[in-house]
Write a protein that holds these residues in place. Structure first.
Motif, PDB file in Angstrom:
ATOM      1  N   ASN A  39       0.832  -1.161  -0.086  1.00  0.00           N
ATOM      2  CA  ASN A  39      -0.042   0.097   0.005  1.00  0.00           C
ATOM      3  C   ASN A  39       0.856   1.217   0.030  1.00  0.00           C
ATOM      4  O   ASN A  39       0.481   2.276  -0.560  1.00  0.00           O
ATOM      5  CB  ASN A  39      -0.860  -0.079   1.263  1.00  0.00           C
ATOM      6  N   ASN A  54      -5.401   4.525  -9.323  1.00  0.00           N
ATOM      7  CA  ASN A  54      -5.659   4.042  -8.039  1.00  0.00           C
ATOM      8  C   ASN A  54      -6.455   2.657  -8.286  1.00  0.00           C
ATOM      9  O   ASN A  54      -7.698   2.993  -8.319  1.00  0.00           O
ATOM     10  CB  ASN A  54      -5.913   4.869  -6.846  1.00  0.00           C
ATOM     11  N   SER A  56      -7.910   0.900  -6.288  1.00  0.00           N
ATOM     12  CA  SER A  56      -8.938   0.479  -5.373  1.00  0.00           C
ATOM     13  C   SER A  56     -10.272   1.362  -5.629  1.00  0.00           C
ATOM     14  O   SER A  56     -11.246   1.137  -5.309  1.00  0.00           O
ATOM     15  CB  SER A  56      -8.436   1.207  -3.982  1.00  0.00           C
ATOM     16  N   THR A  80     -16.660  -3.907  -6.917  1.00  0.00           N
ATOM     17  CA  THR A  80     -15.607  -2.994  -6.758  1.00  0.00           C
ATOM     18  C   THR A  80     -14.382  -3.838  -7.203  1.00  0.00           C
ATOM     19  O   THR A  80     -13.605  -4.555  -6.378  1.00  0.00           O
ATOM     20  CB  THR A  80     -15.286  -2.777  -5.277  1.00  0.00           C
ATOM     21  N   ALA A  83     -10.594  -3.079  -6.073  1.00  0.00           N
ATOM     22  CA  ALA A  83     -10.183  -3.733  -4.667  1.00  0.00           C
ATOM     23  C   ALA A  83      -9.842  -5.040  -4.855  1.00  0.00           C
ATOM     24  O   ALA A  83      -8.967  -5.515  -4.339  1.00  0.00           O
ATOM     25  CB  ALA A  83     -11.266  -3.524  -3.558  1.00  0.00           C
ATOM     26  N   GLN A  86      -6.545  -5.137  -6.438  1.00  0.00           N
ATOM     27  CA  GLN A  86      -5.321  -4.779  -5.299  1.00  0.00           C
ATOM     28  C   GLN A  86      -5.172  -5.939  -4.445  1.00  0.00           C
ATOM     29  O   GLN A  86      -4.115  -6.047  -3.863  1.00  0.00           O
ATOM     30  CB  GLN A  86      -6.094  -3.664  -4.427  1.00  0.00           C
ATOM     31  N   THR A  87      -6.206  -6.749  -4.082  1.00  0.00           N
ATOM     32  CA  THR A  87      -6.137  -7.966  -3.087  1.00  0.00           C
ATOM     33  C   THR A  87      -5.088  -9.116  -3.959  1.00  0.00           C
ATOM     34  O   THR A  87      -4.317  -9.516  -3.374  1.00  0.00           O
ATOM     35  CB  THR A  87      -7.328  -8.412  -2.576  1.00  0.00           C
TER      36      THR A  87
END
Length: 144
Positions: A39, A54, A56, A80, A83, A86-87
């Protein structure tokens, strides 16, 4: 009841359970470190490389939310997917870090010294040497 408590005590104090608990605690702390790495260091660099993107923030809105002033009447319904990306990136980095850590630990482990090889049995004469010896013996017999 006393027997049950004794069995629980025996179970809880086994070496494997204690080792596992320590591993879980260290794993959680390691996870926080890697999450911070992702992050705070990696994703900002990825954001710069992708022009300030970004992940997210990306989402697919299925139904817009309804808002009246400051009050939300119906919340927004959205997938989303940013996200999720990102995960996945977090997971890949964590898996890579664990791989490197395990590789380092395995390398640092003391390697057992190889046992010295037993001396090889003396090699017997070859077929040519035996035939030469037989020939020489036969010559001696003929010369007598």
């Amino acid at each position: 009841m006393k027997k049950f408590l004794n069995e629980f005590k025996e179970f809880a104090m086994k070496g494997n359970v204690v080792d596992m608990a320590v591993g879980v605690i260290i794993g959680a702390a390691f996870g926080k470190i890697v999450t911070s790495l992702v992050n705070d260091i990696i994703m900002p660099a990825v954001g710069v490389l992708t022009g300030g993107v970004n992940f997210s923030d990306y989402k697919w809105v299925i139904q817009q939310g309804v808002q009246q002033g400051e009050e939300i009447i119906t919340p927004e319904v959205a997938i989303t997917w940013g996200a999720f990306v990102q995960t996945i990136i977090d997971f890949l980095i964590i898996a890579f870090c664990i791989f490197i850590a395990i590789k380092f630990i395995n390398k640092m482990r003391r390697q057992p010294e190889p046992e010295p090889e037993a001396p090889a049995a003396p090699a017997g004469p070859t077929q040519e040497e035996l035939l030469t010896e037989i020939r020489d013996l036969l010559r001696k017999e003929v010369e007598k």
